[in-house]
Design a protein around this motif. Structure first.
Motif, short mmCIF file in Angstrom:
data_model
loop_
_atom_site.label_atom_id
_atom_site.label_comp_id
_atom_site.label_asym_id
_atom_site.label_seq_id
_atom_site.Cartn_x
_atom_site.Cartn_y
_atom_site.Cartn_z
N THR A 129 5.17 7.22 -12.00
CA THR A 129 5.86 6.63 -13.15
C THR A 129 5.56 5.14 -13.20
O THR A 129 5.56 4.46 -12.17
N LYS A 130 5.32 4.62 -14.41
CA LYS A 130 5.08 3.19 -14.61
C LYS A 130 5.91 2.75 -15.81
O LYS A 130 5.81 3.30 -16.90
N SER A 131 6.77 1.76 -15.58
CA SER A 131 7.59 1.19 -16.64
C SER A 131 7.10 -0.23 -16.92
O SER A 131 6.98 -1.04 -16.00
N THR A 132 6.82 -0.52 -18.19
CA THR A 132 6.31 -1.83 -18.58
C THR A 132 7.26 -2.44 -19.60
O THR A 132 7.59 -1.81 -20.62
N ALA A 133 7.68 -3.67 -19.34
CA ALA A 133 8.59 -4.37 -20.26
C ALA A 133 7.81 -4.87 -21.47
O ALA A 133 6.78 -5.54 -21.33
N ILE A 134 8.29 -4.51 -22.66
CA ILE A 134 7.69 -5.03 -23.89
C ILE A 134 8.49 -6.25 -24.34
O ILE A 134 7.93 -7.27 -24.71
N ILE B 110 4.65 8.52 -17.62
CA ILE B 110 4.84 9.42 -16.48
C ILE B 110 3.68 10.40 -16.41
O ILE B 110 3.30 11.00 -17.42
N THR B 111 3.13 10.56 -15.23
CA THR B 111 2.13 11.60 -14.97
C THR B 111 2.74 12.55 -13.94
O THR B 111 3.20 12.10 -12.88
N GLN B 112 2.75 13.83 -14.26
CA GLN B 112 3.27 14.84 -13.33
C GLN B 112 2.16 15.83 -13.02
O GLN B 112 1.48 16.31 -13.93
N PHE C 144 1.19 14.48 -19.05
CA PHE C 144 1.33 13.06 -19.32
C PHE C 144 2.46 12.89 -20.33
O PHE C 144 2.49 13.56 -21.36
N LEU C 145 3.39 11.98 -20.03
CA LEU C 145 4.53 11.72 -20.91
C LEU C 145 4.64 10.22 -21.15
O LEU C 145 4.35 9.42 -20.27
N GLY C 146 5.06 9.85 -22.33
CA GLY C 146 5.30 8.44 -22.64
C GLY C 146 6.54 8.32 -23.49
O GLY C 146 6.85 9.21 -24.27
N GLY C 147 7.28 7.23 -23.31
CA GLY C 147 8.48 7.04 -24.12
C GLY C 147 8.97 5.61 -24.02
O GLY C 147 8.58 4.84 -23.15
#
Length: 176
Positions: A109-114, A123-125, A170-173
């Motif tokens: 999981t990678k969270s990036t502040a915008i 997220i990659t599972q 692959f998930l993004g949100g």
């Protein structure tokens, strides 16, 4: 495991921090014994009870498979025999064990502040990382060719614990 500034790993700052900050990983491994199933035979009514088939007699060790245990020869068929007329078989129900379960799943999981309030999470599972095939138990029928063979795998849409084929998602949100 958490990575980046203020975390336990790779917390040095600078360019490394920009790359790894907000990253985490998790690993789940499922280990289980195999499913239990019963030996059986077809045909004769050896017990004289009006039934067809049933549990056979145990006359050897079903786990001593000539040439070694594999999906095409999971138990020793010669360890069982059709009972003598007027008798029930002495093999126990659910006395044969199927393939053990070993499945490992990983998530990155990678969270990036915008902005201060808005973050993008990627997220990659990966399920069944090592792509171990998981087979259903053999039929256990000593009267038919292949009664000791594993001929089917668990399906794609079974639960993660039951050994599906490798899948990568692959998930993004956005969170805000």
């Amino acid at each position: 495991l958490s990575f980046g500034k203020g975390q336990g790993y790779l917390s040095g700052g600078g360019a490394t921090d920009r790359v790894v900050a907000g990253s985490s990983t998790s690993v789940v491994t499922f280990l289980a014994s195999g499913l239990w199933y019963s030996p059986s035979f077809d045909g004769t009514d050896s017990s004289n009870t009006g039934t067809v088939g049933g549990l056979p007699d145990l006359v050897g060790d079903p786990n001593k498979v000539p040439g070694g245990k594999n999906i095409n020869n999971w138990f020793n068929v010669a360890a069982f025999a059709v009972p003598q007329p007027g008798h029930f078989g002495n093999a126990l129900p659910n006395s044969l064990e199927g393939q053990h379960l070993y499945q490992t799943h990983i998530s990155l999981t990678k969270s990036t502040a915008i902005t201060d309030r808005v973050h993008f999470i990627f997220i990659t599972q990966i399920s069944n990382v090592f792509n171990h095939p998981q087979f259903l138990t053999p039929s256990g029928d000593i009267s038919v060719e292949g009664g000791n063979q594993m001929t089917s795998q668990y399906g794609t849409f079974d639960s993660l614990e039951s050994g599906q084929v490798r899948q990568i998602t692959f998930l993004g949100g956005f969170t805000f």
